[in-house]
Design an enzyme around this catalytic site. Structure first.
Site, PDB file in Angstrom:
ATOM      1  N   GLU A   1       3.684   1.687   3.351  1.00 29.26           N
ATOM      2  CA  GLU A   1       3.350   2.623   2.585  1.00 29.26           C
ATOM      3  C   GLU A   1       2.035   2.242   1.803  1.00 29.26           C
ATOM      4  O   GLU A   1       1.913   1.268   1.279  1.00 29.26           O
ATOM      5  CB  GLU A   1       4.505   2.665   1.595  1.00 29.26           C
ATOM      6  CG  GLU A   1       5.937   2.979   2.289  1.00 29.26           C
ATOM      7  CD  GLU A   1       5.930   4.810   2.530  1.00 29.26           C
ATOM      8  OE1 GLU A   1       5.341   5.346   1.788  1.00 29.26           O
ATOM      9  OE2 GLU A   1       6.704   5.126   3.280  1.00 29.26           O
TER      10      GLU A   1
ATOM     11  N   CYS B   1      -0.264   5.680  -6.523  1.00 31.84           N
ATOM     12  CA  CYS B   1      -0.856   5.883  -5.105  1.00 31.84           C
ATOM     13  C   CYS B   1      -1.240   7.266  -4.519  1.00 31.84           C
ATOM     14  O   CYS B   1      -1.907   7.649  -3.934  1.00 31.84           O
ATOM     15  CB  CYS B   1       0.006   5.163  -4.041  1.00 31.84           C
ATOM     16  SG  CYS B   1       1.783   5.933  -4.324  1.00 31.84           S
TER      17      CYS B   1
HETATM   18  N1  LIG Z   1       1.995   4.758  -0.241  1.00 33.73           N
HETATM   19  C1  LIG Z   1       2.802   4.098  -1.201  1.00 33.73           C
HETATM   20  O1  LIG Z   1       4.025   4.454  -1.464  1.00 33.73           O
HETATM   21  C2  LIG Z   1       2.020   3.255  -2.350  1.00 33.73           C
HETATM   22  C3  LIG Z   1       2.560   2.966  -3.506  1.00 33.73           C
HETATM   23  C4  LIG Z   1       2.196   2.254  -4.292  1.00 33.73           C
HETATM   24  C5  LIG Z   1       0.956   1.587  -4.181  1.00 33.73           C
HETATM   25  N2  LIG Z   1       0.473   1.765  -2.952  1.00 33.73           N
HETATM   26  C6  LIG Z   1      -0.887   1.314  -2.730  1.00 33.73           C
HETATM   27  O2  LIG Z   1      -0.972  -0.193  -3.200  1.00 33.73           O
HETATM   28  C7  LIG Z   1      -2.101  -0.317  -3.516  1.00 33.73           C
HETATM   29  C8  LIG Z   1      -2.011  -1.160  -5.039  1.00 33.73           C
HETATM   30  O3  LIG Z   1      -1.120  -2.071  -4.974  1.00 33.73           O
HETATM   31  P1  LIG Z   1      -1.267  -3.666  -5.011  1.00 33.73           P
HETATM   32  O4  LIG Z   1      -2.938  -4.040  -5.617  1.00 33.73           O
HETATM   33  O5  LIG Z   1      -0.045  -4.173  -5.455  1.00 33.73           O
HETATM   34  O6  LIG Z   1      -1.546  -3.821  -3.570  1.00 33.73           O
HETATM   35  P2  LIG Z   1      -1.800  -5.149  -2.571  1.00 33.73           P
HETATM   36  O7  LIG Z   1      -1.845  -4.541  -1.142  1.00 33.73           O
HETATM   37  O8  LIG Z   1      -2.880  -5.913  -3.162  1.00 33.73           O
HETATM   38  O9  LIG Z   1      -0.334  -6.074  -2.905  1.00 33.73           O
HETATM   39  C9  LIG Z   1       0.863  -5.639  -2.369  1.00 33.73           C
HETATM   40  C10 LIG Z   1       1.906  -6.822  -2.051  1.00 33.73           C
HETATM   41  O10 LIG Z   1       1.171  -7.615  -1.038  1.00 33.73           O
HETATM   42  C11 LIG Z   1       0.981  -8.818  -1.405  1.00 33.73           C
HETATM   43  N3  LIG Z   1      -0.346  -9.442  -0.891  1.00 33.73           N
HETATM   44  C12 LIG Z   1      -1.621  -9.393  -1.537  1.00 33.73           C
HETATM   45  N4  LIG Z   1      -2.373  -9.796  -0.832  1.00 33.73           N
HETATM   46  C13 LIG Z   1      -1.805 -10.248   0.471  1.00 33.73           C
HETATM   47  C14 LIG Z   1      -2.041 -11.173   1.619  1.00 33.73           C
HETATM   48  N5  LIG Z   1      -3.458 -11.468   1.592  1.00 33.73           N
HETATM   49  N6  LIG Z   1      -1.068 -11.322   2.291  1.00 33.73           N
HETATM   50  C15 LIG Z   1      -0.026 -11.014   2.294  1.00 33.73           C
HETATM   51  N7  LIG Z   1       0.465 -10.340   1.389  1.00 33.73           N
HETATM   52  C16 LIG Z   1      -0.407 -10.022   0.235  1.00 33.73           C
HETATM   53  C17 LIG Z   1       1.044  -8.956  -2.974  1.00 33.73           C
HETATM   54  O11 LIG Z   1       1.581 -10.148  -3.483  1.00 33.73           O
HETATM   55  C18 LIG Z   1       1.974  -7.631  -3.309  1.00 33.73           C
HETATM   56  O12 LIG Z   1       3.371  -7.925  -3.249  1.00 33.73           O
HETATM   57  C19 LIG Z   1      -3.058   0.860  -3.603  1.00 33.73           C
HETATM   58  O13 LIG Z   1      -3.863   0.816  -2.625  1.00 33.73           O
HETATM   59  C20 LIG Z   1      -2.063   1.851  -3.571  1.00 33.73           C
HETATM   60  O14 LIG Z   1      -2.416   3.277  -3.128  1.00 33.73           O
HETATM   61  C21 LIG Z   1       0.867   2.550  -2.233  1.00 33.73           C
END
Ligand SMILES: NC(=O)c1ccc[n+]([C@@H]2O[C@H](COP(=O)([O-])OP(=O)(O)OC[C@H]3O[C@@H](n4cnc5c(N)ncnc54)[C@H](O)[C@@H]3O)[C@@H](O)[C@H]2O)c1
Length: 470
Positions: free
Chosen positions: A219, A253
């Protein structure tokens, strides 16, 4: 290797081993009643921790209580109620009619638990995006390890506490931590990984899953365009766009990322939008109805997007102020493709407004970019809305509304390619966490009649089959 990394590897390994050890037994004992009990336990734990969740989200990013209730608690409770009510039907094996070749057999599809699942959650809806997928995982009969976001530590601590209160660790457990915790978990052979977050990290998750061929639901995010057509109800458009964009301070998002407004209604739309913003949030950055930007890095990222756009000729027509990481609802015009804001996901309360004369220019522009998570159309003409839908692709579409598609438990929620793979919510969430196992049983199949040796009689039969079916 750092001590912290070693500790996460040990913690993740132990949690995974604990759940894996009970998977065969769970397959045989985690039926309808047990799954409904698990969902009841979850609902009770949420109710008991409601005040703590509201307080934690206020601490983490100043999220107003009303928004916590509306966008975090209600969607999850609704998801639990919906799953409990429909679970019996979802679990029932689906009979499939025989085909001519399979005449004399009985076919069915059985939805089975995938096994041990990993749920990695983002920070922006730190409760609902961690616990919502858990509802589907449990409904489908799985065990799960949840990794909530390190960027909202107070909420993640309540999530971990609530999980510990409600479930034994061989069914559900939470591991708090950041990238190192995620990496330790992603190295393990999960049966399914449900990831919500950015497209950049989504690619890392998919690469990790490819090592064990774990199935994935991704997602992700992106820039969701919003079109205000020549026949739009401008007050309605202003009201929904203001809510969808500024709830959670734009850190959503599926928030409208930018607007394409038809030149003939631009002035009327801008007046309606300014009025709506003034009514909902007042002026400036200190409205109690606005959440805070989650941390200094993101506040600086948003200020940087604005600085870059203004330096390249954009005009801020409302807001722009940032105070203690609270950012005023901001409208910005005269956007050009050289500006970072034109191609980066904004994820904050800055709304670029662009005008158009010909809708084909807009659909071509949308099609030239990664497929968005959502597309919004405001127009009274159904025909025009259908034409835009047909000419483009996106995870979901909202017509004369924004973000509400998330709350409909009957609709699949997900993206397409860059904005996501697979879907969540309701029956689609249940299916994401299920393996659809095909079962064909022989009763009086006549297929052995065409087994070798291929005598002239058998060949004649095969010829007949070819004539009717080939
Ligand atoms: N489609 C959806 O339902 C939905 C919902 C909410 C947010 N989002 C998207 O999420 C993003 C914002 O959220 P965010 O900043 O928490 O996202 P992110 O991708 O930075 O982090 C998400 C999760 O991944 C982990 N993570 C971060 N870097 C990582 C790595 N290198 N390796 C493994 N795991 C890692 C984090 O600890 C966190 O738990 C935006 O792009 C938003 O559009 C999508």
């Amino acid at each position: 290797m750092t001590d912290m990394k070693t500790s996460f590897i040990d913690q993740a390994g132990a949690a995974f081993a604990c759940q894996s050890a009970s998977i065969v037994e769970r397959r045989q004992t985690f039926g309808l009643a047990e799954r409904q009990d698990a969902l009841d336990c979850l609902a009770t734990a949420i109710r008991q921790n409601e005040a703590a969740l509201i307080a934690a989200m206020a601490t983490d990013f100043g999220k107003p209580e009303a928004e916590v209730i509306l966008t975090e608690l209600v969607p999850v409770m609704q998801e639990i109620r919906h799953a409990s009510r429909h679970l019996r039907r979802w679990m029932r094996p689906r009979r499939v009619a025989p085909t001519l070749v399979s005449f004399g057999t009985k076919a069915r599809v059985r939805s089975e638990a995938r096994g041990v699942c990993l749920i990695i959650a983002p920070w922006n809806y730190p409760f609902s995006l961690a616990i919502g997928p858990l509802v589907s995982a449990l409904a489908a009969g799985n065990s799960a390890i949840i990794k909530p976001s390190e960027m909202t530590p107070a909420t993640s601590a309540v999530v971990a506490h609530l999980i510990k209160e409600a479930f034994p660790p061989d069914l559900v457990t939470a591991i708090e931590g950041g990238v190192e915790a995620s990496e330790a978990l992603l190295a393990l052979p999960f049966d399914h990984i449900f990831f919500t977050g950015s497209p950049a990290v989504g690619k890392i998750v998919m690469a990790a899953a490819s090592k064990t061929l774990a199935s994935v639901t991704l997602e992700l995010g992106g820039k969701s365009p919003t079109i205000v057509g020549p026949d739009a109800d401008l007050k309605q458009a202003a009201s929904w766009i203001s809510f969808g964009k500024f709830a959670n301070a734009g850190q959503t998002c599926i928030a409208p990322d930018h607007i394409f407004v038809h030149a003939s209604v631009k002035d009327g739309f801008l007046t309606a939008l300014r009025d709506r913003i003034a009514k909902a949030y007042g002026e400036g950055a200190n409205s109690p109805h606005l959440a805070r930007i989650v941390n200094d890095r993101h506040a600086e990222r948003l200020s940087g997007l604005l600085r870059d756009a203004v330096a390249k000729g954009a005009r801020v027509s409302l807001g722009g102020a940032m105070q203690d990481r609270h950012m005023a609802p901001t409208l910005i015009e005269a956007i050009t493709p050289e500006m970072d804001i034109d191609h980066e996901e904004i994820f904050g309360p800055i709304l670029p407004i662009m005008t158009y004369d010909d809708i084909d220019d807009v659909t071509q522009r949308i099609n030239a970019r990664p497929k968005p998570l959502a597309l919004y159309i405001f127009d009274k003409s159904r025909e025009r809305a259908e034409q835009i839908i047909t000419a483009t692709s996106s995870g979901s579409v909202g017509i004369n509304l924004t973000v509400a598609q998330f709350t409909h438990t009957g609709l699949p929620f997900g993206g397409v390619n860059t904005s996501g793979i697979g879907a969540a919510h309701g029956h689609d969430g249940f299916r994401a966490f299920s393996h659809e196992r095909a079962i064909l049983s022989n009763h009086y199949s006549s297929l052995p009649m065409i087994f070798p040796p291929y005598t002239p009689g058998v060949k004649k039969l095969i010829g007949l089959i070819k004539r009717f079916l080939g």
